[in-house]
Motif scaffolding. Structure first.
Motif, short mmCIF file in Angstrom:
data_model
loop_
_atom_site.label_atom_id
_atom_site.label_comp_id
_atom_site.label_asym_id
_atom_site.label_seq_id
_atom_site.Cartn_x
_atom_site.Cartn_y
_atom_site.Cartn_z
N CYS A 266 0.96 -1.02 -0.14
CA CYS A 266 -0.13 -0.11 0.12
C CYS A 266 0.73 1.28 0.03
N GLU B 240 3.81 0.29 -3.36
CA GLU B 240 3.36 0.33 -4.56
C GLU B 240 1.82 0.08 -4.72
N PRO B 241 1.13 1.19 -4.43
CA PRO B 241 -0.42 1.06 -4.39
C PRO B 241 -1.15 0.81 -5.60
N GLU B 242 -0.27 1.23 -6.72
CA GLU B 242 -0.87 0.79 -8.23
C GLU B 242 -1.13 -0.83 -8.25
N TYR C 298 -4.34 -3.73 -5.84
CA TYR C 298 -5.67 -4.51 -6.56
C TYR C 298 -5.28 -6.03 -6.45
N LYS D 209 -9.35 -0.70 -8.04
CA LYS D 209 -8.04 -0.21 -8.51
C LYS D 209 -8.22 1.42 -8.37
N SER D 210 -9.37 1.90 -8.87
CA SER D 210 -9.57 3.42 -8.96
C SER D 210 -9.62 3.76 -7.67
N ASN E 33 -6.18 4.02 -6.01
CA ASN E 33 -5.33 5.19 -6.48
C ASN E 33 -5.68 6.49 -6.15
N SER E 34 -7.05 6.63 -5.74
CA SER E 34 -7.50 7.89 -5.37
C SER E 34 -7.15 8.41 -3.93
N LYS F 189 0.71 6.32 -1.67
CA LYS F 189 2.20 6.37 -2.09
C LYS F 189 2.96 6.87 -0.90
#
Length: 189
Positions: free
Chosen positions: A21, A24-26, A29, A57-58, A61-62, A66
């Motif tokens: 988290c 690499e939060p991207e 998922y 994912k969305s 990322n919001s 990071k």
């Protein structure tokens, strides 16, 4: 090899989850599947769950995690077995995002066994909530622990609404107490 306990599963999962988290939060998922649901909220407002990989994912990322620091050493980690060999995990701690103050959070996960490999898990349900601590609680805690109290309410603060006392409950419970007067929240840093 000995079977892993739910505590070991919970600890290993949490270590990997919060590291990813922050780093690499991207890719976070990948802990979820299409039937997974995620709720992310702050304070006491209602939040609709997000379902499916793309929605998750969305949402992830919001959140802007990071580089965030998750401190669960000062919090708790509880894990329990569930039906069908799942694991319920609850975590409390603090999160500090870049250029922000530490905030308390609570997060619950239901880890379901993967169909093709029942010794591996995925996040079926995830509920994350930033906990807002009311100033009244902070003031009460500070005064009982010898620390400086939170700022007092402004002189012009409205009085608390009068609460009508009700008779004792049939089970012998105490009468409800009147609600405390609202206090000012601490100044933002």
């Amino acid at each position: 090899m000995a079977q892993m306990t739910v505590e070991v599963v919970g600890k290993q999962f949490v270590r990997k989850y919060y590291k990813m988290c922050s780093d690499e939060p991207e890719n976070l998922y990948r802990f979820y599947q299409n039937e997974s649901q995620l709720v992310y909220g702050e304070g006491s407002g209602e939040v609709e769950p997000v379902t499916g990989i793309e929605g998750i994912k969305s949402k992830i990322n919001s959140r802007g995690c990071k580089g965030a620091e998750f401190n669960i050493a000062s919090g708790t980690l509880d894990a329990q077995p569930t039906m069908n060999n799942g694991v319920m995990v609850m975590v409390t701690g603090t999160i500090t995002k870049k250029d922000d103050q530490a905030r308390q959070f609570v997060q619950s996960f239901f880890l379901a066994p993967q169909e093709k490999n029942p010794k591996s898990f995925f996040v079926l349900n995830d509920t994350f909530r930033i906990v807002e601590t009311p100033a009244v609680v902070i003031s009460s805690y500070a005064s009982t622990n010898g620390a400086a109290a939170a700022p007092a309410a402004p002189a012009a603060a409205p009085a608390a609404p009068k609460v009508e006392e009700k008779p004792k409950a049939a089970w012998g419970g105490a009468k409800p107490a009147a609600a405390p007067a609202p206090a000012a929240s601490p100044a933002a840093a």
